[in-house]
Structure formats: C-alpha cells, structure tokens
Design a protein around this motif. Sequence first.
Motif, PDB file in Angstrom:
ATOM      1  N   ASP A  48       6.514  -1.442  -0.458  1.00  0.00           N
ATOM      2  CA  ASP A  48       5.464  -1.072   0.444  1.00  0.00           C
ATOM      3  C   ASP A  48       4.539  -1.988   0.834  1.00  0.00           C
ATOM      4  O   ASP A  48       3.318  -2.354   0.059  1.00  0.00           O
ATOM      5  N   PRO A  49       5.015  -2.974   1.690  1.00  0.00           N
ATOM      6  CA  PRO A  49       4.207  -4.198   2.117  1.00  0.00           C
ATOM      7  C   PRO A  49       2.708  -3.889   2.648  1.00  0.00           C
ATOM      8  O   PRO A  49       1.762  -4.720   2.352  1.00  0.00           O
ATOM      9  N   TYR A  56      -4.266  -7.233  -1.439  1.00  0.00           N
ATOM     10  CA  TYR A  56      -4.763  -8.479  -1.265  1.00  0.00           C
ATOM     11  C   TYR A  56      -5.940  -8.898  -0.235  1.00  0.00           C
ATOM     12  O   TYR A  56      -6.805  -9.915  -0.381  1.00  0.00           O
ATOM     13  N   ASP A  57      -5.738  -8.171   0.868  1.00  0.00           N
ATOM     14  CA  ASP A  57      -6.641  -8.368   1.969  1.00  0.00           C
ATOM     15  C   ASP A  57      -7.966  -8.022   1.542  1.00  0.00           C
ATOM     16  O   ASP A  57      -9.146  -8.715   1.640  1.00  0.00           O
ATOM     17  N   ASP A 132      -2.426  -6.846   9.212  1.00  0.00           N
ATOM     18  CA  ASP A 132      -2.365  -6.626  10.488  1.00  0.00           C
ATOM     19  C   ASP A 132      -1.091  -7.278  11.313  1.00  0.00           C
ATOM     20  O   ASP A 132      -0.641  -7.446  12.373  1.00  0.00           O
ATOM     21  N   HIS A 133      -0.140  -7.602  10.133  1.00  0.00           N
ATOM     22  CA  HIS A 133       1.069  -8.226  10.436  1.00  0.00           C
ATOM     23  C   HIS A 133       0.920  -9.258  11.519  1.00  0.00           C
ATOM     24  O   HIS A 133       1.728  -9.401  12.535  1.00  0.00           O
ATOM     25  N   ALA A 142       6.536 -12.834  13.830  1.00  0.00           N
ATOM     26  CA  ALA A 142       5.545 -11.784  13.466  1.00  0.00           C
ATOM     27  C   ALA A 142       6.026 -10.953  12.121  1.00  0.00           C
ATOM     28  O   ALA A 142       7.187 -10.618  11.963  1.00  0.00           O
ATOM     29  N   GLY A 143       4.834 -10.417  11.522  1.00  0.00           N
ATOM     30  CA  GLY A 143       5.173  -9.590  10.414  1.00  0.00           C
ATOM     31  C   GLY A 143       5.977 -10.236   9.398  1.00  0.00           C
ATOM     32  O   GLY A 143       6.533  -9.654   8.431  1.00  0.00           O
TER      33      GLY A 143
END
Length: 233
Positions: A48-49, A56-57, A132-133, A142-143
């Motif tokens: 579950d990224p 962490y954000d 937001d990848h 990306a991501g």
Amino acid sequence: MREISNIVILTGAGISAESGLATFRGPEGLWEGHRVEDVATPEAFARDPVLVHRFYDARRANLKTVAPNAAHLALARLDAEWPGELLIVTQNVDDLHERAGAKRILHMHGELRSAWCLACDARSRWEEDLGDHPPCPSCGAAGRLRPDIVWFGEMPYAMEAIDAALMNADLFVSIGTSGAVYPAAGFVQTARYRGAETLEMNLEPSLGSFHFHESRTGRAGELVPQWVEEMLR
Ligand code: APR
C-alpha cells in the motif's frame, strides 16, 4: 579516567520529544498511532504505497512546524567547539540536528528530507509530498520514489563508519533512546568493550541502562546542556 578526545553520541526520538515530535514507544507514540506493519516495512510499501507515502508526507510536513530544542543546540555547540573527534549518530529521521547547526551527523535510519529512486537508485533532497508520485529528479521515472527511510528488516546506513567510530571512542553517550532496537541498542557494549566511558541521558532508564557506567534520568532539554557545559569547562 581515560583522557577524553573522541566522542560518539547516539540520539533517539527522546531528544526531539521536547520539540514536539512524538516518540515511537511512549503513550502517544507514533507507532501507537500506526501499526508498524502498516507503514515501516518494505512489504507495507509494496502492499500500500499510498498509505506509506501519506504517513511520511505527514511527518515531513510536520517538520516545518517544529524547531530544534536546547538539547539539539547544546550538541551543535559541542560539535563546533570540541577539539577532538566527535560524531552524532542519530536514529532520528528529522532534520533538527542540522537545523541546530551540528555538522558531524550520521543518519543511520535515513531522513525524511531524502527520497530514494527505485529506478536509478539516486537519493535526492525532498521537501514536498511523495504521495503525488513525482518524477525522480535524476532519471525522470515517475512514481518510483520511496521515502529514504531504513525500514524494519533493512540494513541501517553507515554501519562501517559507525563501528569504526565506536572502536575509536573514548566516550560514548546515548541520549533519548529506549534501547529497544538493534544495532543501535548494542553500541554501548561495543564502546565499553573497547574501553570507552559510557553515559546515558534519558527520561527513564532504558532497556540497556545497566551497560552504562553512568545513567542520568531527566529531560534532554535540561540534561544535555548541563553535560555540554561540563565537557567544555
Ligand atoms: N528527554 C529525554 N528522553 C526522553 C524524552 C525527553 N524529553 N521524552 C522521551 N524520552 C525517552 C523515552 O523515555 C524513551 O526511552 O526517549 C526514548 C524514546 O524511545 P523510542 O520511542 O523507542 O524511540 P527510539 O529509541 O529512538 O526508537 C529507535 O525504533 O521504531 C524504530 O526506527 C525507529 O529510530 C527508531 C528506533
């Protein structure tokens, strides 16, 4: 007592508690709020990224609301004025030692302000949300960025440098850590085996207090400035 020239200082969540950052195993502990398995393991990130990035954000955003406390500032003063070797090995992923002005720091569990690209392996300084990848600043993929945090089951950073410093230490000081997580919890034994003096400063005796020559209990914001005064006298 052995002449003190080389100092190794280990810090844990307790040194940042008075800045308002939650510790991990206290009553309001961070892990209490989130099951460890949900956020701080490679498996959790694979599963579950989004949840892991959100966790962490939030911690990264929280950094903007806190400031170094008297303990961080005292260590920065010792770093600047101590004539011998000195190394601050921190288990913390916040940037409060840096913001207090300390220079000789090793983050053995990584840093909130760093991102790691799983495509090109590059680390980049990171201030914003990874949820937001965003693309990797180095390779553009990306991501593929993950928090540059050492998760349970992963090898801590800079262990060779830390072991070398412990082998060479005349004094090992542990500040604000419960002694619950290895390898950090074993550093006092390595230092003591090599003949170093050992001192613990913590709100309560840690799990490894009995390994220390001296254990001072109280708040880091009071104990650490007092100790630095003693060292620089
Ligand atoms: N002053 C000094 N010590 C304090 C203070 C304070 N104001 N407030 C709390 N403490 C002490 C607590 O008594 C506790 O022993 O700080 C210690 C914090 O212990 P933990 O919450 O277990 O944090 P830490 O030892 O840094 O955890 C180690 O475990 O979860 C992993 O990777 C994570 O780096 C972390 C590692």
